[in-house]
Design an enzyme around this catalytic site. Structure first.
Site, PDB file in Angstrom:
ATOM      1  N   SER A 154      -3.920  -6.239   0.119  1.00  0.00           N
ATOM      2  CA  SER A 154      -2.243  -6.638  -0.297  1.00  0.00           C
ATOM      3  C   SER A 154      -1.627  -5.814   1.329  1.00  0.00           C
ATOM      4  CB  SER A 154      -1.872  -5.391  -1.076  1.00  0.00           C
ATOM      5  OG  SER A 154      -0.250  -5.393  -0.912  1.00  0.00           O
ATOM      6  N   TYR A 167      -0.829   2.214  -6.384  1.00  0.00           N
ATOM      7  CA  TYR A 167      -1.430   0.358  -5.497  1.00  0.00           C
ATOM      8  C   TYR A 167      -1.556   0.260  -4.140  1.00  0.00           C
ATOM      9  CZ  TYR A 167      -0.590  -4.389  -5.236  1.00  0.00           C
ATOM     10  OH  TYR A 167      -0.599  -5.325  -4.474  1.00  0.00           O
TER      11      TYR A 167
END
Length: 262
Positions: A154, A167
């Site tokens: 990501s 995350y």
């Protein structure tokens, strides 16, 4: 000269988290290029429904309900794939969780464990199982690498956004793990690469897009001034899975509209 091909005919691809969103787009794209695809998600009926849709289009597909954080589910996924198609050539580690934005001071240990289990630990051990199967299938040393592992990272693993300590850390670890995996698995004919999407139009970004002010602020961070569509991520995944990318391993490809350079 031999022209590069993106054809996946004869290949068997497992795409985790593929009943919707990016994973679903990757599965349909790879199927359209000839791969037999294995659809995974938490519910068997959803996996079967997506597999049935692909079969109706003339593609080869199998649905296997898989909670990637559970070891027995990961083992069953590889087992069912080999029983149905005889092999595993491509693994796309797409399943994961996004987490709730929160300052690290307020994070509970259970929240940390939940995200790390889904976004890092599950990816690690499913990749291990897939790699073992690929090794067992064999590889002619010196020939083009026949096997692929593709990890979904990501842009949050590249940037350092506030509120994304868990995350972002998990995805940053995926980026580095990809390099180590590539180094260790090259001798077995396995290439390992990662993709870092930015903001993509999926269920996970609905909350951001619903708030006009927030959506506008996010769009300003993106050089191309728009969110990606799932198929734009899928195209890169198909490239990495194809013979055209046979000499690429250990790399990260940001597909973020220029967000990480802005």
């Amino acid at each position: 000269m031999t022209y590069p091909t993106y054809d996946l005919t004869g290949k068997v691809a497992i795409i985790t988290g593929s009943t919707r969103g990016i994973g679903n787009a990757i599965a349909e794209t790879m199927a359209s290029y000839g791969a037999a695809v294995v659809i995974t998600g938490r519910k068997q009926e959803q996996c079967d429904a997506v597999a049935a849709e692909l079969k109706a289009k003339g593609f080869k597909a199998l649905g296997v309900a898989t909670e990637v954080t559970k070891a027995e589910h990961r083992e069953n996924l590889i087992k069912k794939t080999v029983e149905e198609f005889g092999r595993v050539d491509i693994l796309v580690n797409n399943a994961g969780v996004g987490g709730t934005p929160k300052n690290m001071i307020d994070v509970e240990e259970s929240e940390f464990d939940h995200t790390m289990d889904a976004d890092l630990k599950a990816l690690y051990f499913l990749s291990q199982l897939a790699a073992k199967q690929m090794v067992a299938q064999g590889y002619e040393k010196g020939a083009a690498c026949p096997y692929r592992i593709i990890n979904m990272a990501s842009a949050a693993g590249i940037k350092a956004p506030r509120g994304d300590s868990i995350y972002g850390s998990a995805k940053s670890a995926v980026i580095h793990l990809t390099k180590i995996m590539a180094n260790e698995l090259a001798r077995y004919g396995i290439t390992v690469n990662s993709i870092a999407p930015g903001y993509v139009v999926t269920d996970m970004t609905k909350g951001v897009m619903a708030d006009e002010k927030n959506a506008a602020a996010v769009t300003k961070m993106i050089s191309l001034r728009r969110y990606a569509q799932p198929e734009e991520i899928a195209g890169v995944a198909n490239f990495l899975a194809s013979p055209a990318a046979g000499y690429i391993t250990g790399v990260l490809i940001p597909v973020d509209g220029g967000m990480t350079i802005n």
